[in-house]
Motif scaffolding. Structure first.
Motif, mmCIF file in Angstrom:
data_model
loop_
_atom_site.group_PDB
_atom_site.id
_atom_site.type_symbol
_atom_site.label_atom_id
_atom_site.label_comp_id
_atom_site.label_asym_id
_atom_site.label_seq_id
_atom_site.Cartn_x
_atom_site.Cartn_y
_atom_site.Cartn_z
ATOM 1 N N TYR A 194 0.828 -1.201 0.000
ATOM 2 C CA TYR A 194 0.000 0.000 0.000
ATOM 3 C C TYR A 194 0.863 1.253 0.000
ATOM 4 C CZ TYR A 194 -2.873 3.767 1.890
ATOM 5 O OH TYR A 194 -3.486 4.979 2.101
ATOM 6 N N PHE A 195 1.864 1.279 0.870
ATOM 7 C CA PHE A 195 2.700 2.472 0.981
ATOM 8 C C PHE A 195 3.624 2.620 -0.226
ATOM 9 C CE2 PHE A 195 1.609 1.738 5.479
ATOM 10 C CZ PHE A 195 1.096 2.997 5.783
ATOM 11 N N THR A 196 4.055 1.527 -0.809
ATOM 12 C CA THR A 196 4.866 1.608 -2.023
ATOM 13 C C THR A 196 4.050 2.183 -3.168
ATOM 14 O OG1 THR A 196 6.201 -0.288 -1.337
ATOM 15 C CG2 THR A 196 6.242 0.281 -3.667
ATOM 16 N N HIS A 197 2.797 1.745 -3.281
ATOM 17 C CA HIS A 197 1.910 2.268 -4.318
ATOM 18 C C HIS A 197 1.666 3.763 -4.128
ATOM 19 C CE1 HIS A 197 -1.165 2.226 -7.388
ATOM 20 N NE2 HIS A 197 -2.086 2.642 -6.542
ATOM 21 N N ARG A 198 1.637 4.185 -2.875
ATOM 22 C CA ARG A 198 1.347 5.591 -2.586
ATOM 23 C C ARG A 198 2.571 6.488 -2.711
ATOM 24 N NH1 ARG A 198 -1.837 7.896 2.798
ATOM 25 N NH2 ARG A 198 -1.729 10.114 2.227
#
Length: 321
Positions: A194-198
């Motif tokens: 999730y944080f990588t995508h963001r």
């Protein structure tokens, strides 16, 4: 993998990994244990590289990163394997019966899961293995994996010793640092996608680097139970995404196929896992463990420096093969 494809190799490696495990339960002498461990280790890393190549191919069909979740399942399996082993020990099962049971379960998983593997590798038309200097991009990714796995190996092998010798809690709390780190590492891997995508791969690696350094320095500067546990919790979150992100980035090399790129990065990374713990022990004997862990904090900070400019390309949505 470049010749046969990752599907063939992952199924062969997973089967060999299961078959070689009972050998460790049969051996009774050192000279037979060494080759058994060599075969088991060979199959294990062959599986590691090939299954991560499959994971990169699966990720190519999604519009967001999913590699962290694969590695989160690996961490979860580690917890389950440890719990299963503890249960069998409490039932007074021999190592051989334990390993035969696990081998049977492994072969059953291969038999069920083989139909869901991808038959065609993305980027398989790129170059194969050759004796030449790897491109700077892959060398940088390899160094990131090296630093990340060195920090990970330090926590695997030395977190309990650090608590025992430096923090010196009650005997029942000696393993609390290790448990704290491994717990947040497993949780962090499920959250990292999730944080990588963001934020993107480069920013996520820099955040991870900061967490590793901050957590270790907290444990070094405040070697008391609660601050040390908090520090190890931060380290677990920090190391969670380094290896998945390094493997994802390696799979985007264009001069060689993903399998070859992963083999190179994995080899450099495992050197960190292999060399890190003895280095920590040597420095701990010459100086002390606080100095050793401070050095690991510096190596963790190097991940953020190396990550500058690393950007994982956005995956395109594709129809699965």
């Amino acid at each position: 993998m470049h010749t046969w494809g990752s599907r063939t190799v992952v199924l062969l490696a997973a089967s060999l990994y299961a078959v070689f495990l009972p050998l460790l339960g049969w051996v009774e002498q050192f000279w037979t244990l060494v080759p058994a461990l060599a075969l088991f280790g060979f199959a294990g890393n062959l599986l590691n590289v090939s299954v991560n190549t499959q994971a990169i191919n699966v990720q190519a069909h999604y519009s967001k990163p999913i590699m962290g979740s694969f590695h989160g399942l690996w961490s979860l399996a580690g917890f389950l394997g440890g719990a299963f082993g503890t249960l069998l020990i409490s039932w007074q099962q021999s190592p051989l019966s334990h390993f035969l049971l696990v081998a049977g379960l492994g072969l059953l998983i291969v038999a069920v899961a083989h139909q869901f593997t991808l038959r065609q590798d993305e980027g398989s038309e790129a170059g194969g293995m050759s004796l030449r200097r790897p491109e700077p991009y892959l060398l940088r990714i390899g160094l990131i994996a090296f630093c990340g796995m060195l920090c990970e190996g330090c926590m695997f092998d030395w977190s309990g010793v650090y608590f025992q010798r430096v923090v010196q809690p009650d005997a029942t709390m000696v393993t609390s640092g290790y448990v704290a780190c491994m717990s947040t590492m497993a949780l962090g891997r499920f959250l990292s996608d999730y944080f990588t995508h963001r934020f993107g791969a480069a920013r996520m690696l820099q955040i991870s680097s900061t967490l590793i350094s901050l957590g270790l320095l907290t444990a070094v500067l405040l070697p008391y139970l609660v601050p040390a546990i908090i520090g190890f919790l931060l380290v677990g979150f920090g190391i969670a995404s380094v290896t998945p992100l390094a493997y994802s980035a390696a799979g985007q090399a264009r001069t060689v196929s993903p399998g070859v790129a992963l083999a190179l990065v994995s080899t450099i990374g495992y050197l960190g896992f292999l060399l890190g713990p003895p280095l920590i022990g040597l420095l701990g004997e010459v100086f002390n463990l606080r100095i050793s862990f401070a050095l690991v904090a510096v190596i963790g900070a190097a991940v953020g420096v190396l990550a500058a400019g690393i950007a994982t390309k956005s995956a395109k949505v594709r129809t699965p093969a």
